[in-house]
Design an enzyme around this catalytic site. Structure first.
Site, PDB file in Angstrom:
ATOM      1  N   ASP A 144       0.853  -1.194   0.000  1.00  0.00           N
ATOM      2  CA  ASP A 144       0.000   0.000   0.000  1.00  0.00           C
ATOM      3  C   ASP A 144       0.885   1.239   0.000  1.00  0.00           C
ATOM      4  O   ASP A 144       1.753   1.382   0.852  1.00  0.00           O
ATOM      5  CB  ASP A 144      -0.870  -0.058   1.264  1.00  0.00           C
ATOM      6  N   ASP A 192      -3.774   2.583  -5.277  1.00  0.00           N
ATOM      7  CA  ASP A 192      -2.533   2.591  -4.492  1.00  0.00           C
ATOM      8  C   ASP A 192      -2.310   1.323  -3.677  1.00  0.00           C
ATOM      9  O   ASP A 192      -1.463   1.300  -2.795  1.00  0.00           O
ATOM     10  CB  ASP A 192      -2.506   3.807  -3.566  1.00  0.00           C
ATOM     11  N   GLU A 193      -3.068   0.275  -3.938  1.00  0.00           N
ATOM     12  CA  GLU A 193      -2.949  -0.951  -3.148  1.00  0.00           C
ATOM     13  C   GLU A 193      -2.904  -2.174  -4.043  1.00  0.00           C
ATOM     14  O   GLU A 193      -3.619  -2.252  -5.035  1.00  0.00           O
ATOM     15  CB  GLU A 193      -4.179  -1.129  -2.257  1.00  0.00           C
TER      16      GLU A 193
END
Length: 416
Positions: A6, A101-102
């Site tokens: 993340d 974003d993960e």
DNA sequence: TCTGGGGTCCTAGGACCC
DNA sequence: TCTGGGGTCCTAGGACCC
């Protein structure tokens, strides 16, 4: 074992990558129209700026703490995301891009020191993109989520935490308040608190039947996953099931023609994505809303679900249907503040069997290919429909950073 | 003056069919 | 007046995520 990688404060970090003088300074990124806060650096969190706070309400905080403000630059963030994901993909045969974003990585069967492995991906992403990353590693996805939180929270872990024993699992779950559990939102958290469940650990002790009765099978699966029994599976990216374009406006719109232009543009944007993934859509939602924060005018929101007579990905056909829908929900003398288009019921364009009677006009296929190519080459709105002749809107983006990664005119210049 | 955008999944209940 | 039972499909709405 699964890893959850993340990116820390992703949008804020993206802004920082290209402007290192921002290191150590509080940064916020604002939503479209510079409306509200959608990302904060740690420093901005520390001075008390809340997620979702309207920009006008935090002006004083911004001034007092010299907070650096950015308009959202999704082209940049999308590009940075792609770079990060490409690196992460090289660490596993199977990964799931969970959000911009993960990323979940399936590490099962890997004969590596997991902590070292996590540190390695973190270093590589850091060196190659400048984006700080946290990595949580655990036997299930839900526990990897928890591990990731811990990795973020305690700097001495250097951004990586591994849950690889029953002792660590229990310790982690006792540490995590129930409202911070992945999959438990405000509603469920309140219910669970009322039942005496205060931590993730308490949640895992509830009888499964009770969890299912309160939170459906989704909750039951989550509970098993948190007990360490792998239940939530990797969901390898296929096509989207729905494609939406929705926007708040920079001002009130009340004329039908203005909404007409906006809706047509939203359809064009959505339809291009639709064609990109080689789908056609069979249904579409069109919605409009007045300003819900305005107490002087009664809030009006309406939507229409259109069942198309045939599946299509033609912008021309879709705009036609959308405008009919718009007319059915438009009311005069109202001040519209938000609108959108959602394409649903998507089918594979290649597998679709045409009907005997009603079909998308085959001539449109070639035309759309041509339009997509031109727009790709020459910028987004090179080719528009006649209905979009007058672009009456302007997004307010007073604090836009440069398109560092996507426009030759905006590359960083290095002077030697 | 000024309050985001884009997704996913599950369920209850109605419509409809035999 | 009496008035089945089971299956499927669809949809609105509710919950969640980042």
């Amino acid at each position: 074992m699964y890893a959850l990688a993340d990116c820390n404060n992703f949008y804020a970090s993206c802004e920082r990558v290209f402007n290192p003088t921002l290191n150590g300074k509080p940064i916020v990124v604002l939503s479209n129209n510079d409306g509200c806060v959608i990302a904060r650096s740690n420093e901005a969190k520390a001075v008390g700026i809340k997620m979702g706070a309207p920009a006008f309400q935090i002006e004083r905080l911004i001034r007092t703490h010299d907070v650096q403000v950015f308009s959202s630059n999704f082209v940049l963030y999308g590009d940075m995301s792609r770079r990060v994901m490409n690196i992460l993909a090289s660490y596993t045969p199977s990964h799931e891009i969970y959000s911009i974003d993960e990323c979940f990585l399936d590490l099962s069967g890997m004969r590596v020191d997991l902590r070292e492995y996590g540190l390695k991906m973190r270093r590589q992403v850091g060196r190659w993109t400048g984006i700080p990353l946290s990595v949580g590693i655990a036997p299930t996805k839900a526990l990897a989520k928890v591990a990731n939180r811990i990795a973020k929270k305690y700097p001495e872990l250097q951004g990586v935490h591994v849950i690889d024993s029953e002792e660590k699992r229990v310790k982690a779950l006792k540490w995590l308040p129930i409202e911070d559990v992945w999959g438990i939102g405000r509603r469920y958290a309140r219910k669970l608190r009322a039942m005496g469940v205060n931590t993730a650990y308490d949640f895992t002790l509830l009888p499964e039947s009770l969890v299912r009765s309160v939170m459906t099978v989704v909750g039951g699966n989550l509970q098993r996953d948190m007990l360490g029994i792998p239940t939530l599976e990797m969901e390898i990216a296929e096509k989207k099931q729905s494609i939406a374009t929705t926007r708040s406006f920079d001002r009130d719109y009340n004329r039908l023609e203005e909404l007409h232009e906006r809706i047509a543009t939203f359809v064009m944007t959505s339809a291009e994505k639709l064609r990109q993934q080689q789908s056609m859509c069979r249904r579409m939602v069109v919605f409009i809303e007045t300003n819900r924060f305005n107490d002087k005018e009664e809030f009006y929101a309406n939507s229409v679900l259109l069942k198309l007579p045939f599946p299509t990905s033609s912008s021309l056909e879709l705009v036609g249907f959308a405008i009919e829908g718009l007319k059915s929900i438009y009311r005069e003398h109202k001040h519209y503040k938000r609108a959108g288009v959602i394409l649903l019921d998507l089918v594979d364009a290649n597998a679709y069997q045409p009907s005997l009677f009603f079909n998308s006009d085959p001539k449109h296929k070639k035309l759309m290919e041509t339009i997509d190519n031109l727009n790709r080459k020459h910028g987004k709105t090179m080719v528009r429909l006649a209905s979009q002749d007058e672009l009456t809107h302007k997004m307010r983006r007073l604090h836009l950073s440069r398109a560092y990664t996507s426009s030759f005119n905006e590359l960083i210049e290095i002077h030697l």
